[in-house]
Design a protein around this motif. Structure first.
Motif, short mmCIF file in Angstrom:
data_model
loop_
_atom_site.label_atom_id
_atom_site.label_comp_id
_atom_site.label_asym_id
_atom_site.label_seq_id
_atom_site.Cartn_x
_atom_site.Cartn_y
_atom_site.Cartn_z
N GLN A 20 15.80 -26.03 -16.04
CA GLN A 20 14.83 -24.96 -16.50
C GLN A 20 15.36 -24.44 -17.91
O GLN A 20 16.21 -23.57 -17.66
CB GLN A 20 14.52 -23.86 -15.55
N SER A 56 13.30 -26.45 -5.68
CA SER A 56 12.75 -25.56 -4.92
C SER A 56 12.67 -25.64 -3.38
O SER A 56 12.75 -24.65 -2.35
CB SER A 56 11.26 -25.22 -5.55
N GLY A 74 17.40 -18.59 -8.97
CA GLY A 74 16.64 -19.86 -9.77
C GLY A 74 15.21 -19.65 -9.55
O GLY A 74 14.53 -20.39 -8.65
N ARG A 81 8.91 -15.83 2.73
CA ARG A 81 10.54 -16.38 2.73
C ARG A 81 11.37 -15.31 3.18
O ARG A 81 12.34 -15.50 3.70
CB ARG A 81 10.98 -16.58 1.11
N GLY A 140 7.52 -26.87 -2.25
CA GLY A 140 8.47 -25.78 -1.68
C GLY A 140 8.00 -24.44 -2.79
O GLY A 140 8.88 -23.67 -2.73
N1 GLU Z 1 8.62 -18.66 -8.60
C1 GLU Z 1 8.14 -19.68 -7.70
C2 GLU Z 1 8.62 -19.99 -6.56
O1 GLU Z 1 9.73 -19.53 -6.12
C3 GLU Z 1 7.95 -21.07 -8.78
C4 GLU Z 1 9.07 -21.58 -9.39
C5 GLU Z 1 10.13 -22.28 -8.59
O2 GLU Z 1 9.51 -23.32 -7.81
O3 GLU Z 1 11.40 -21.81 -8.49
O4 GLU Z 1 8.22 -20.75 -5.77
#
Ligand code: GLU
Length: 306
Positions: free
Chosen positions: A78, A120, A137, A145, A187
């Motif tokens: 990224q 992810s 990240g 979560r 994810g």
């Molecule tokens: N911020 C979103 C997430 O945590 C999308 C970016 C990512 O996959 O890190 O799912």
């Protein structure tokens, strides 16, 4: 942001674009090496003072201290957020700077921070198995979560958006995706949201954002969707080919993931984030990284303690 600062960021973006289109080898976006061209030097991330004798009643920190290294899960693909230069292994980006500033407060200098790339779909497992001490990240804090991991922060607020070819005029927001092929990542909150039948998109789920971007530049999908912060990095690297639609349709507060229930560590990280927001480090780190993708710094979000 005043006009002068906006111009500096604009120049930095131009310099980066020129650098990335002039040579085939991808550089380390957001790193100081990108500064070369203009008269204005690229903004620099600040040095972080490393604390000594840190004592926190945290099993995660004690494990890291015994190991002599802090292991931080991060993204590697990224630009301006979490990026690893494939040839040198150097990491750069706003998430990486957040990791370095927090590590310093926990007593770990930059050379005692080991980054592990975790995509992810594997974040919660990596944290709960102890494969990483922290995860930083583009990790959205949400209730689902929070059942599996804890979060410090937020340290940034992004929003879901769409990345399309520069000349695409038919995709203007999520409502215009009927029958379109849209790529996102397993994810991620972005994949979950765009899979809602109400949008009528044909969803392609891959493991890495860079794979989705390749599908877009190869013409295999019509759009990539995830956070605007992530998409702007890719667009800044390929301004002649890609653009971000620019109408965010969710709120994605980024948190630092850590083992569920390690409250002492979470409190320490929240204190550290607050201190770095207050002393200006946060803004300097942003300007030297994510700010180079063209979006001026927002006011840092309020830390949510729980
Ligand atoms: N911020 C979103 C997430 O945590 C999308 C970016 C990512 O996959 O890190 O799912």
């Amino acid at each position: 942001m005043n006009f002068r600062n906006a111009a500096v960021v604009g120049l930095a973006v131009l310099a980066l674009s020129a650098a990335s289109s002039a040579c085939a080898k991808p550089g380390a976006p957001g790193s100081q090496s990108a500064s070369g061209a203009g008269s204005s030097p690229a903004p620099k991330a600040p040095p972080y003072t490393v604390r000594s004798g840190v004592k926190i009643d945290s099993p995660t920190l004690k494990r890291a201290q015994a190991r002599g290294k802090l292991v931080v899960g991060a993204k590697a693909d990224q630009p301006f957020l979490g990026f690893e230069d494939a040839s040198t292994g150097a990491r750069s980006g706003f998430d990486i700077e957040i990791a370095r500033m927090l590590a310093a407060d926990l007593g770990f200098p930059a050379d005692k921070v080991e980054f592990k790339t975790v995509d992810s779909a594997n974040r919660e497992t990596a944290i709960s198995k102890g494969d990483v001490d922290l995860y930083i990240g583009t990790y959205t804090i949400n209730d689902k979560r929070k059942k599996l991991v804890s979060f410090a922060g937020p340290y940034y607020r992004a929003g879901q958006d769409l990345l399309v070819a520069w000349d695409n005029t038919s995709i203007t927001g999520p409502q215009s995706l009927k029958g379109k092929k849209v790529c996102s990542i397993s994810g991620s909150t972005a994949l979950e949201r765009i899979s809602d039948k109400k949008y009528g998109a044909t969803v392609v789920a891959l493991g890495k954002y860079s794979d989705c971007v390749k599908q877009l530049t190869d013409g295999q999908v019509d759009a990539v969707t995830t956070d605007d912060a992530v998409l702007k990095g890719y667009a800044a690297q390929m301004p002649a080919r890609l653009k971000v639609v620019g109408k965010p349709f969710s709120s994605e507060p980024y948190g630092v993931g850590l083992a569920k229930g390690d409250k002492a560590l979470r409190d320490a990280l929240d204190d550290a984030l607050t201190a770095h927001q207050d002393n200006g480090d946060w803004k300097k780190a942003y300007d030297a990284t994510l700010g180079l993708s063209g979006t001026p710094a927002q006011a840092p979000p309020a830390i949510v303690r729980y």
